[in-house]
Design an enzyme around this catalytic site. Structure first.
Site, PDB file in Angstrom:
ATOM      1  N   SER A   1      11.826   2.745 -14.878  1.00 26.13           N
ATOM      2  CA  SER A   1      11.050   3.834 -14.283  1.00 26.13           C
ATOM      3  C   SER A   1      11.939   4.776 -13.477  1.00 26.13           C
ATOM      4  O   SER A   1      11.650   5.971 -13.368  1.00 26.13           O
ATOM      5  CB  SER A   1       9.920   3.297 -13.411  1.00 26.13           C
TER       6      SER A   1
ATOM      7  N   ALA B   1       3.691   0.834  -7.840  1.00 30.82           N
ATOM      8  CA  ALA B   1       2.334   1.278  -8.188  1.00 30.82           C
ATOM      9  C   ALA B   1       1.312   0.888  -7.127  1.00 30.82           C
ATOM     10  O   ALA B   1       0.253   1.498  -7.044  1.00 30.82           O
ATOM     11  CB  ALA B   1       1.932   0.722  -9.547  1.00 30.82           C
TER      12      ALA B   1
ATOM     13  N   ALA C   1       5.239   5.987 -10.484  1.00 27.02           N
ATOM     14  CA  ALA C   1       4.845   4.642 -10.052  1.00 27.02           C
ATOM     15  C   ALA C   1       5.451   3.600 -10.975  1.00 27.02           C
ATOM     16  O   ALA C   1       5.430   3.747 -12.194  1.00 27.02           O
ATOM     17  CB  ALA C   1       3.325   4.519 -10.049  1.00 27.02           C
ATOM     18  N   CYS C   2       6.004   2.554 -10.382  1.00 27.16           N
ATOM     19  CA  CYS C   2       6.678   1.520 -11.164  1.00 27.16           C
ATOM     20  C   CYS C   2       6.139   0.142 -10.802  1.00 27.16           C
ATOM     21  O   CYS C   2       5.347  -0.011  -9.883  1.00 27.16           O
ATOM     22  CB  CYS C   2       8.174   1.575 -10.917  1.00 27.16           C
ATOM     23  N   GLU C   3       6.642  -0.841 -11.510  1.00 25.33           N
ATOM     24  CA  GLU C   3       6.235  -2.221 -11.228  1.00 25.33           C
ATOM     25  C   GLU C   3       7.231  -2.888 -10.301  1.00 25.33           C
ATOM     26  O   GLU C   3       6.906  -3.309  -9.211  1.00 25.33           O
ATOM     27  CB  GLU C   3       6.099  -3.013 -12.524  1.00 25.33           C
TER      28      GLU C   3
END
Length: 124
Positions: free
Chosen positions: A23, A48, A15-17
């Protein structure tokens, strides 16, 4: 605390921003380590806020843990890391998967146990 047997893990979601790159590097590193260890598991990358409903394990930076927890599927395991490369939590995940261990949601705090380590990390 959620947990899952290594043999039951089918999908890991990184999960990334924003998906700007850091990521994605973690995802590619996990894929490489999993392949080297002979682990056959799908590793995907998503924001995310949009974690796939079939993710067994969600891996995210500690700073995104709150968002990831709220959008992760119920019962999924959450693995948090601090360093984008060679983080002990990520290495432990690969080791546990390769050894067939039970994998548990754990908050990664080892780097914060020493103020000196924290200051050094911030300066790097």
């Amino acid at each position: 605390m959620s947990s899952i047997e290594a043999s039951e893990v089918k999908k890991i979601c990184l999960a990334c921003e924003a998906g700007a790159g850091s990521s994605l590097m973690v995802k590619n590193s996990l894929i490489k380590k999993a392949k080297k260890a002979g682990i056959e598991v799908e590793i995907v990358h998503s924001p995310a806020t949009q974690i796939p409903a079939d993710a067994d394990i969600v891996v995210c930076h500690k700073g995104l843990a709150g968002v990831a927890k709220s959008s992760a599927p119920e019962g999924s395991v959450l693995i948090q890391y601090l360093m984008f490369m060679n983080d002990p939590a990520l290495n432990k995940l690969i080791q546990d998967l390769s050894e067939g261990n039970q994998i548990r949601s754990e908050e990664h705090t080892s780097e914060l146990q020493s103020l000196t380590n924290l200051v050094c990390r911030l300066l790097l």
